[in-house]
Design a protein around this motif. Structure first.
Motif, PDB file in Angstrom:
ATOM      1  N   UNK A   1      10.880 -27.322  20.268  1.00  0.00           N
ATOM      2  CA  UNK A   1      10.115 -28.140  21.222  1.00  0.00           C
ATOM      3  C   UNK A   1      10.075 -27.469  22.604  1.00  0.00           C
ATOM      4  N   UNK A   2      11.187 -26.899  22.986  1.00  0.00           N
ATOM      5  CA  UNK A   2      11.253 -26.174  24.259  1.00  0.00           C
ATOM      6  C   UNK A   2      10.225 -25.042  24.284  1.00  0.00           C
ATOM      7  N   UNK A   3      10.207 -24.242  23.213  1.00  0.00           N
ATOM      8  CA  UNK A   3       9.305 -23.087  23.170  1.00  0.00           C
ATOM      9  C   UNK A   3       7.841 -23.530  23.164  1.00  0.00           C
ATOM     10  N   UNK A   4       7.560 -24.596  22.446  1.00  0.00           N
ATOM     11  CA  UNK A   4       6.189 -25.117  22.414  1.00  0.00           C
ATOM     12  C   UNK A   4       5.734 -25.541  23.802  1.00  0.00           C
TER      13      UNK A   4
ATOM     14  N   UNK B   1      16.386 -18.535  22.623  1.00  0.00           N
ATOM     15  CA  UNK B   1      16.517 -19.339  23.844  1.00  0.00           C
ATOM     16  C   UNK B   1      17.053 -18.552  25.052  1.00  0.00           C
ATOM     17  N   UNK B   2      17.834 -17.493  24.777  1.00  0.00           N
ATOM     18  CA  UNK B   2      18.378 -16.740  25.918  1.00  0.00           C
ATOM     19  C   UNK B   2      17.231 -16.086  26.699  1.00  0.00           C
ATOM     20  N   UNK B   3      17.373 -16.079  27.998  1.00  0.00           N
ATOM     21  CA  UNK B   3      16.319 -15.535  28.855  1.00  0.00           C
ATOM     22  C   UNK B   3      15.208 -16.532  29.150  1.00  0.00           C
ATOM     23  N   UNK B   4      15.231 -17.676  28.478  1.00  0.00           N
ATOM     24  CA  UNK B   4      14.150 -18.652  28.645  1.00  0.00           C
ATOM     25  C   UNK B   4      14.589 -19.922  29.365  1.00  0.00           C
TER      26      UNK B   4
END
Ligand SMILES: *Cc1c(COP(=O)(O)O)cnc(C)c1O
Length: 229
Positions: A59-62, A87-90
């Protein structure tokens, strides 16, 4: 609705800071947007919010792929090791590091990608059976180990307090998490100087601020109740 709710939450944060003689700037409001649509996030952005929390990597990436504006994203949910590299770097902080194995995976994936991760250690401060998080008494040992990881920085502690009717019931837990932070800092562990306390949700963030929270994670209080299908 979001605009109105944010006004109320902001006012309550301001008053809690005043009561505890803290500066408003010491507390960051994380708008927890999990399960909520991008349109509602935009409404919050229109009110000046730039800090959002999500609990699922997908959901975060979307949401990140749609929202190109510079925002501070926080990973606040339980994280599986096989999702770490996505998730790292984001995200600005990973709040939910609840095992040494997870921290080790973060170190590995950061090293591979040439990144550094800022993390918080999740502590099960009330000792609830159903909750993730380290036991208070094992937290120092785990932090000593993570302190040796070159690509991981421990910024502080996080907890999810029990679900209670009266937020005053959680004061003791917030106070105990704060004490644990001060106690571990006093050990002068190399590379460890923690300043952040992520505690307090919609039901109890004012009490958490009075007890030293630097991050409060508010979902329902801003976006309304969630529906899980
Ligand atoms: C969902 C969630 C929140 C927000 O909870 P509300 O009660 O809706 O404010 C805060 N922290 C974590 C870790 C969450 O998963």
């Amino acid at each position: 609705m979001v605009t109105e709710n944010l006004k109320t939450v902001e006012e309550k944060i301001r008053q809690a800071c005043e009561r505890s003689m803290r500066e408003r700037s010491e507390v960051t409001l994380i708008a927890v947007s999990k399960t909520k649509p991008v349109s509602m996030i935009r409404e919050a952005m229109d009110s000046g919010i730039v800090t959002f929390g999500e609990n699922k990597v997908q959901e975060l990436l979307e949401k990140q792929s749609v929202l190109k504006e510079p925002l501070d994203w926080h990973m606040i949910g339980h994280l599986q090791r096989n999702k770490v590299r996505q998730v790292v770097g984001r995200v600005k902080r990973i709040h939910s590091v609840d095992s040494l194995r997870l921290a080790e995976q973060i170190q590995k994936d950061c090293e591979k990608q040439g990144l550094t991760a800022d993390i918080l250690i999740e502590v099960n401060i009330a000792g609830e059976e159903t909750k993730f998080g380290l036991k208070p008494e094992e937290t120092e040992r785990v932090i000593r180990e993570i302190a040796t990881y070159p690509n991981v920085r421990v910024r502080g502690l996080m907890t999810i307090a029990p679900f209670v009717e009266n937020p005053e019931e959680n004061r003791v837990h917030f106070r105990n998490l704060h004490k644990l932070l001060v106690d571990i800092n006093s050990k002068n562990i190399d590379n460890i100087s923690m300043g952040e306390l992520s505690m307090g949700m919609s039901g109890d963030y004012e009490v958490a601020i009075e007890e030293g929270a630097t991050y409060v994670r508010v979902g329902t209080g801003i976006f309304g109740s969630r529906q899980y299908i």
